[in-house]
Motif scaffolding. Structure first.
Motif, PDB file in Angstrom:
ATOM      1  N   MET A 119       0.822  -1.209   0.000  1.00 12.11           N
ATOM      2  CA  MET A 119       0.000   0.000   0.000  1.00 12.11           C
ATOM      3  C   MET A 119       0.859   1.263   0.000  1.00 12.11           C
ATOM      4  SD  MET A 119      -1.459   0.208   3.917  1.00 12.11           S
ATOM      5  CE  MET A 119      -2.084   1.892   3.750  1.00 12.11           C
ATOM      6  N   HIS A 120       0.201   2.383  -0.316  1.00  9.39           N
ATOM      7  CA  HIS A 120       0.849   3.691  -0.311  1.00  9.39           C
ATOM      8  C   HIS A 120       0.234   4.545   0.795  1.00  9.39           C
ATOM      9  CE1 HIS A 120       2.915   2.893  -4.090  1.00  9.39           C
ATOM     10  NE2 HIS A 120       1.768   2.405  -4.570  1.00  9.39           N
ATOM     11  N   ALA A 121       1.083   5.276   1.491  1.00  5.08           N
ATOM     12  CA  ALA A 121       0.603   6.116   2.582  1.00  5.08           C
ATOM     13  C   ALA A 121      -0.103   7.359   2.038  1.00  5.08           C
ATOM     14  CB  ALA A 121       1.765   6.534   3.482  1.00  5.08           C
ATOM     15  N   TYR A 122      -0.920   7.956   2.866  1.00  7.29           N
ATOM     16  CA  TYR A 122      -1.566   9.224   2.524  1.00  7.29           C
ATOM     17  C   TYR A 122      -0.510  10.316   2.397  1.00  7.29           C
ATOM     18  CZ  TYR A 122      -4.350  13.479   3.061  1.00  7.29           C
ATOM     19  OH  TYR A 122      -4.915  14.718   2.884  1.00  7.29           O
ATOM     20  N   ASP A 144     -10.022  12.100  10.976  1.00  6.33           N
ATOM     21  CA  ASP A 144      -9.427  10.899  10.381  1.00  6.33           C
ATOM     22  C   ASP A 144      -9.511   9.691  11.307  1.00  6.33           C
ATOM     23  OD1 ASP A 144      -8.815  12.549   8.284  1.00  6.33           O
ATOM     24  OD2 ASP A 144      -6.676  12.670   8.713  1.00  6.33           O
ATOM     25  N   ASP A 145      -9.424   9.929  12.611  1.00  6.38           N
ATOM     26  CA  ASP A 145      -9.550   8.842  13.580  1.00  6.38           C
ATOM     27  C   ASP A 145     -10.932   8.208  13.488  1.00  6.38           C
ATOM     28  OD1 ASP A 145      -9.084   7.152  15.806  1.00  6.38           O
ATOM     29  OD2 ASP A 145      -9.738   8.697  17.220  1.00  6.38           O
ATOM     30  N   SER A 191     -12.562  12.532  -4.425  1.00  6.38           N
ATOM     31  CA  SER A 191     -12.939  12.776  -3.041  1.00  6.38           C
ATOM     32  C   SER A 191     -11.676  12.733  -2.190  1.00  6.38           C
ATOM     33  CB  SER A 191     -13.964  11.729  -2.586  1.00  6.38           C
ATOM     34  OG  SER A 191     -14.488  12.059  -1.320  1.00  6.38           O
ATOM     35  N   TYR A 192     -11.860  12.605  -0.884  1.00  2.13           N
ATOM     36  CA  TYR A 192     -10.753  12.606   0.062  1.00  2.13           C
ATOM     37  C   TYR A 192      -9.946  11.324  -0.113  1.00  2.13           C
ATOM     38  CZ  TYR A 192      -8.592  13.219   4.746  1.00  2.13           C
ATOM     39  OH  TYR A 192      -7.729  13.382   5.797  1.00  2.13           O
ATOM     40  N   VAL A 195      -6.605   4.943   1.441  1.00  3.39           N
ATOM     41  CA  VAL A 195      -5.543   4.447   2.322  1.00  3.39           C
ATOM     42  C   VAL A 195      -6.136   3.592   3.438  1.00  3.39           C
ATOM     43  CG1 VAL A 195      -3.722   5.136   3.927  1.00  3.39           C
ATOM     44  CG2 VAL A 195      -4.068   6.424   1.811  1.00  3.39           C
ATOM     45  N   LEU A 196      -7.218   4.055   4.032  1.00  2.00           N
ATOM     46  CA  LEU A 196      -7.823   3.325   5.147  1.00  2.00           C
ATOM     47  C   LEU A 196      -8.392   1.983   4.714  1.00  2.00           C
ATOM     48  CD1 LEU A 196      -9.622   6.278   7.007  1.00  2.00           C
ATOM     49  CD2 LEU A 196      -7.415   5.223   7.540  1.00  2.00           C
ATOM     50  N   ARG A 197      -8.974   1.922   3.536  1.00  2.00           N
ATOM     51  CA  ARG A 197      -9.495   0.618   3.089  1.00  2.00           C
ATOM     52  C   ARG A 197      -8.336  -0.323   2.759  1.00  2.00           C
ATOM     53  NH1 ARG A 197      -7.798  -1.380  -2.052  1.00  2.00           N
ATOM     54  NH2 ARG A 197      -7.229   0.495  -3.213  1.00  2.00           N
ATOM     55  N   SER A 198      -7.188   0.236   2.337  1.00  2.00           N
ATOM     56  CA  SER A 198      -6.022  -0.606   2.063  1.00  2.00           C
ATOM     57  C   SER A 198      -5.531  -1.280   3.334  1.00  2.00           C
ATOM     58  CB  SER A 198      -4.889   0.231   1.452  1.00  2.00           C
ATOM     59  OG  SER A 198      -5.257   0.750   0.195  1.00  2.00           O
ATOM     60  N   ILE A 199      -5.597  -0.582   4.451  1.00  2.00           N
ATOM     61  CA  ILE A 199      -5.196  -1.164   5.731  1.00  2.00           C
ATOM     62  C   ILE A 199      -6.051  -2.380   6.055  1.00  2.00           C
ATOM     63  CG2 ILE A 199      -5.027  -0.741   8.225  1.00  2.00           C
ATOM     64  CD1 ILE A 199      -4.497   2.202   7.555  1.00  2.00           C
TER      65      ILE A 199
END
Length: 366
Positions: A18-21, A96-97, A119-120, A125-129
């Motif tokens: 994955m790639h970070a935000y 974000d939390d 969109s944002y 990124v969060l779904r990749s986690i």
């Protein structure tokens, strides 16, 4: 002999891939005009500063103690502000939390998330986690809400920003109510910029247990540096989020600062109205230049600059570089056909917007 394994090979494969935000640029030196991350051009309420100073009194002895684990006083203040029950509120370490917690509870390998595009980018990124699939629903240039496409996306949880980022376009509560009638999953309406808008979806919570509203103190309340936010939802949803959040997810100073901010609505309504005046003046100036600009219900504009009678990715990139060379930061979105000819420009102070105007004049005359 120990096997020669790389650190990355020991990580979960989906995390390693994955790639970070990537946040907006945060310059360390002075002299920059920051119009790239939609921060508030006005300072926080003096009452926020007083609340922090009280917490730091007596040699800051309170800092050796853990904060209130549930942010109970802040939750009560948020609930009262919106006319809700405390059980409908979750306080979070920034918006974000809350988004992260929602992904943990409602998204997995076999339960996809969904989002509108553009969109944002943090949603991806969060779904990749979670090693989950993201069902993307594309806007067209009109940015009309694609209700049927969202409803048929198959997402277990869907994220919708209103006002939208990066355009600032707001979606009427009536349209979102129509979407809730058709969509069977959890609908998260990210209202980070809602205080600048004329309408919001809080009233829809009463009849829609699958609706979650996420808010932030970073924009309208000028507390981006304190990382505070919250979610509003059905008590059952809040209970689920509480089970997976960090046990002390909001520090003592953030809790008292956010509480004091909400309790000083007179101050913030004044700064919000002042921001709207600056916003409307900026929109008029972009239109006078012959640029296309979306009607913004936020504290930024999404503009399509023109030069020599033309617009496009090259024009947007040329202006972006010109502004950067003059120490003015804005945001570019070159990787999507719908956004590549646009720049997102935050509403800054009157002085900052005047400086921006000077550079725009010089760029157009070249």
């Amino acid at each position: 002999m120990k096997p020669d394994l790389s650190i990355e090979s020991l990580a979960l494969p989906h995390v390693a891939a994955m790639h970070a935000y990537v946040p907006g640029m945060q310059p360390m030196e002075s002299g920059w005009v920051k119009l790239n991350t939609n921060e508030n051009p006005f300072p926080p309420s003096p009452k926020v500063i007083e609340a922090i100073q009280r917490e730091l009194a007596n040699e800051a002895r309170g800092l050796r103690l853990y904060p209130n684990p549930t942010s109970a006083p802040l939750r009560a203040t948020i609930a009262a502000h919106h006319g809700l029950k405390v059980e409908q509120v979750l306080a979070s370490n920034g918006c974000d939390d809350a988004l992260n917690l929602l992904m943990r509870v409602f998204c997995s390998v076999d339960r996809p998330a969904g989002m509108t595009v553009p969109s944002y980018s943090l949603y991806t990124v969060l779904r990749s986690i979670q090693a989950a699939e993201m069902r993307e629903v594309e806007f067209d240039r009109s940015f009309e809400l694609p209700i049927d496409a969202i409803a048929s996306s198959g997402a277990n949880i869907f994220f919708l920003t209103s006002p939208n980022a990066p355009t600032g376009v707001s979606f009427a509560p009536e349209r979102i109510a129509e979407l809730l009638e058709k969509f069977s999953g959890i609908l998260v309406v990210d209202e980070t910029y809602a205080p600048f808008a004329e309408q919001n979806c809080v009233s829809l919570l009463a009849d829609n247990p699958r609706l979650v509203i996420v808010r932030s103190f970073s924009k309208a309340y000028a507390l981006a540096g304190m990382r505070t936010g919250y979610a509003l939802a059905n008590p059952e949803v809040i209970s689920l989020l509480d089970r997976v959040r960090d046990s002390y997810n909001l520090d003592r100073l953030a809790q008292v600062a956010a509480k004091a901010a909400l309790e000083d609505q007179a101050y913030y309504q004044g700064t919000i109205e002042a921001t709207k005046v600056l916003r409307d003046k900026a929109a008029a100036s972009y239109e006078e230049r012959g640029w296309f600009v979306y009607p913004s219900a936020a504290n930024f504009h999404f503009v399509e600059p023109r030069k020599g009678g033309g617009a496009g990715k090259a024009v947007a990139q040329d202006l972006f570089q010109c502004l950067l060379d003059n120490k003015i930061l804005v945001r570019a979105f070159p990787n999507h056909a719908l956004t590549q000819s646009f720049l997102r420009i935050s509403v800054g102070s009157a002085e900052e917007m005047n400086r921006l105007g000077e550079i725009l004049d010089a760029w157009q005359k070249k």
